[in-house]
Design a protein around this motif. Structure first.
Motif, short mmCIF file in Angstrom:
data_model
loop_
_atom_site.label_atom_id
_atom_site.label_comp_id
_atom_site.label_asym_id
_atom_site.label_seq_id
_atom_site.Cartn_x
_atom_site.Cartn_y
_atom_site.Cartn_z
N UNK A 63 43.93 50.65 28.56
CA UNK A 63 44.00 49.25 28.99
C UNK A 63 42.91 48.45 28.30
N UNK A 64 43.31 47.33 27.71
CA UNK A 64 42.36 46.38 27.17
C UNK A 64 42.42 45.13 28.05
N UNK A 65 41.34 44.90 28.82
CA UNK A 65 41.36 43.83 29.81
C UNK A 65 41.58 42.47 29.18
N UNK A 66 40.93 42.20 28.06
CA UNK A 66 41.05 40.88 27.44
C UNK A 66 42.49 40.61 26.99
N UNK A 67 43.14 41.62 26.42
CA UNK A 67 44.53 41.45 26.00
C UNK A 67 45.45 41.23 27.18
N UNK A 68 45.22 42.01 28.24
CA UNK A 68 46.06 41.89 29.43
C UNK A 68 45.87 40.53 30.10
N UNK B 285 51.94 52.47 32.53
CA UNK B 285 51.69 51.03 32.52
C UNK B 285 51.32 50.52 33.93
N UNK B 286 50.42 51.25 34.57
CA UNK B 286 50.03 50.89 35.94
C UNK B 286 49.36 49.52 35.98
N UNK B 287 48.48 49.23 35.04
CA UNK B 287 47.78 47.94 35.07
C UNK B 287 48.76 46.79 34.97
N UNK B 288 49.70 46.88 34.03
CA UNK B 288 50.68 45.80 33.85
C UNK B 288 51.56 45.64 35.08
N UNK B 289 51.84 46.75 35.77
CA UNK B 289 52.72 46.69 36.95
C UNK B 289 51.98 46.22 38.20
N UNK B 290 50.71 46.61 38.33
CA UNK B 290 50.00 46.34 39.57
C UNK B 290 49.55 44.89 39.69
N UNK B 291 49.43 44.19 38.55
CA UNK B 291 48.93 42.81 38.60
C UNK B 291 50.02 41.79 38.91
N UNK B 292 51.29 42.22 38.88
CA UNK B 292 52.39 41.31 39.18
C UNK B 292 52.97 41.63 40.57
N UNK B 293 53.26 40.61 41.37
CA UNK B 293 53.86 40.86 42.69
C UNK B 293 55.24 41.51 42.57
N UNK C 59 39.77 51.58 45.74
CA UNK C 59 41.05 51.02 46.16
C UNK C 59 42.10 51.09 45.08
N UNK C 60 41.72 50.74 43.86
CA UNK C 60 42.66 50.73 42.74
C UNK C 60 43.20 52.12 42.46
N UNK C 61 42.34 53.12 42.40
CA UNK C 61 42.78 54.46 42.02
C UNK C 61 43.71 55.07 43.07
N UNK C 62 43.48 54.74 44.34
CA UNK C 62 44.39 55.26 45.38
C UNK C 62 45.80 54.71 45.17
N UNK C 63 45.90 53.41 44.94
CA UNK C 63 47.21 52.78 44.75
C UNK C 63 47.82 53.25 43.42
N UNK C 64 47.01 53.33 42.37
CA UNK C 64 47.52 53.74 41.05
C UNK C 64 48.09 55.15 41.09
N UNK C 65 47.39 56.06 41.73
CA UNK C 65 47.90 57.46 41.82
C UNK C 65 49.21 57.49 42.58
N UNK C 66 49.30 56.70 43.64
CA UNK C 66 50.53 56.66 44.42
C UNK C 66 51.70 56.14 43.57
N UNK C 67 51.43 55.13 42.75
CA UNK C 67 52.48 54.58 41.89
C UNK C 67 52.93 55.60 40.86
N UNK C 68 52.00 56.34 40.27
CA UNK C 68 52.35 57.37 39.29
C UNK C 68 53.23 58.43 39.95
#
Length: 445
Positions: A1-6, A45-53, A431-440
């Motif tokens: 993940x590149x934060x600036x690009x995202x 693509x967890x970052x791209x998915x988690x930032x959108x409702x 908080x992020x890692x708990x949700x991210x692992x669940x999504x994976x």
């Protein structure tokens, strides 16, 4: 993940949504290193998915005022992420409500709820309706019209709204009454309910109480104690009330409250009589603090100013987002503040947070500090599902345990090499890692 690009892509897709973009950047910057150590997150693509409702509902709310005139407001529900449980988050009724604010609050709610250890996803909703100055009948008619649109999309195992700014026990009652009529069932679909129809003891005070429990652990970790400390708080609604009540009970001295007209400095500190007076003032739809100075000699009212210029040990913003900016942070630091704890959601501007961390002032972010409110809402959901009611002592004990778990998670992920506890980093990663692992684990859905 590149934060600036995202972030650049998000800014392109959601121009002008400053609060939402601010909240997303704050989380992503602090989790970037940890995220990139887990290639499975990038592969999914967890970052791209988690930032959108997941979805957003927007609807008009027509209602009739006491003069027989038709009024029209906008209503919203942002269902952000339900990877670890039903959507959960408050409803806010305030003229400032817009999609950016609700998306920021819903995004924050994902990780706050994950930190509680309870199975709750993140959501937020509300309306630009202003309850201030409205009669009970007008508030009732608005709430009924609002719920007529919302009820199809919520449920005890789907989405469980609660209160927030402008939505207290009265509004929850009217909302629940209409939901019960439309859905033809009694369920735990809303939290913050009255004790006569499924509410939980301690819920009104829980956000403030939990914040003080968290602050006490921050101090103990730093080898300090809460007793004898001088505290500045902002606001004077339920959250500020709970924080002032519990801090005073535990031996601290709360010397400020604030409203849209300015702030009160009371060197003697708030006590039960003063807190009760302010709650009565608020209940009468009067949200100014100036009358306090007339009522209680020795206190001073400062019109149009914020309480962060007072010399204190602990600052606890309890009002609204971005209420403490960089200049406020400089004043607090110059006056020797040792601890800052956000009781409001995203109460500090990014430049204020950066200054606190740079100067190694202990800073607790809202998603950790104020999680006691939604934690107790989760406990209300549990009581409703089991058709039981716990005592005040049982609920308070569970609240203590949850806030302790949140604090432990912050220490685990936020302790820096020099021993400084970066609570923002710790809370965001946990908080992020708990949700991210669940999504994976659940696949691409």
């Amino acid at each position: 993940m590149n934060v600036n690009n995202l972030m650049a892509e998000l800014e392109r897709k959601h121009p002008g949504e400053s609060e939402y973009l601010q909240a997303v950047r704050e989380v992503l910057v602090t989790v970037e290193k940890t995220y990139n150590e887990h290639p499975e997150l990038e592969a999914n693509k967890i970052a791209e998915r988690i930032v959108e409702p997941d979805r957003i509902f927007t609807f008009k709310v027509p209602w009739v005022d006491d003069k027989g005139q038709i009024q029209v407001n906008l209503g919203y529900r942002v269902q952000f992420n339900n990877a670890i449980g039903p959507y959960k988050g408050g409803l806010r009724f305030h003229p400032s409500v817009n999609l950016s604010i609700l998306k920021f609050l819903g995004f924050e709610q994902i990780f706050k709820n994950a930190l509680t250890t309870l199975p709750m996803g993140g959501a937020k909703g509300g309306s630009d309706f202003n309850p201030k100055g409205k009669s009970d009948r007008e508030v009732m008619r608005f709430c009924q019209a609002f719920m007529t649109e919302l009820w199809r999309y919520i449920g005890p195992e789907t989405d469980v709204p609660a209160g927030d700014i402008g939505v207290g026990g009265r509004e929850i009652g009217y909302l629940y009454g209409m939901y019960r009529k439309l859905a033809r069932e009694n369920t735990g679909v809303l939290t913050g309910k009255g004790m006569t129809y499924g509410g939980s003891l301690v819920r009104p005070e829980a956000t403030g109480f939990g914040a003080v429990y968290f602050v006490r652990q921050m101090l103990e970790t730093a080898g300090d104690k809460l007793e004898g400390k001088v505290i500045a708080i902002s606001g004077f609604g339920n959250v500020a009330w709970g924080a002032a009540l519990k801090a005073t009970e535990l031996g601290a001295r709360v010397v400020t409250i604030s409203g849209p007209d300015g702030y009160i400095h009371d060197p003697a500190g708030l006590d039960a009589e003063k807190i009760d007076y302010m709650l009565e003032l608020r209940a009468s739809n009067n949200d100014v603090v100036a009358p306090y100075a007339d009522k209680f000699p020795g206190s001073t009212f400062y019109p149009g100013r914020k309480p962060w210029e007072v010399k204190v040990d602990i600052a606890m913003p309890c009002a609204t987002q971005n209420e403490l900016d960089g200049e406020d942070a400089k004043r607090l630091a110059a006056n020797g503040v040792k601890y800052v704890a956000e009781v409001s959601n995203m109460g500090c501007r990014p430049e204020a947070i950066d200054l606190f961390i740079e100067k190694r002032i202990v800073y607790g972010p809202g998603k950790a500090v104020n999680a006691g409110g939604v934690a107790t809402s989760g406990l209300e959901m549990s009581q409703n599902s089991m058709k039981i009611s716990w005592s005040r002592e049982e609920v308070d004990a569970r609240l203590h345990q949850i806030m302790s778990s949140i604090h432990h998670a912050c220490l685990e992920f936020g302790t820096e090499p020099d021993g400084y506890i970066n609570y923002m980093k710790g809370a965001n990663i946990a908080g992020f890692m708990k949700v991210a692992r669940s999504m994976v684990e659940q696949g691409v859905i």
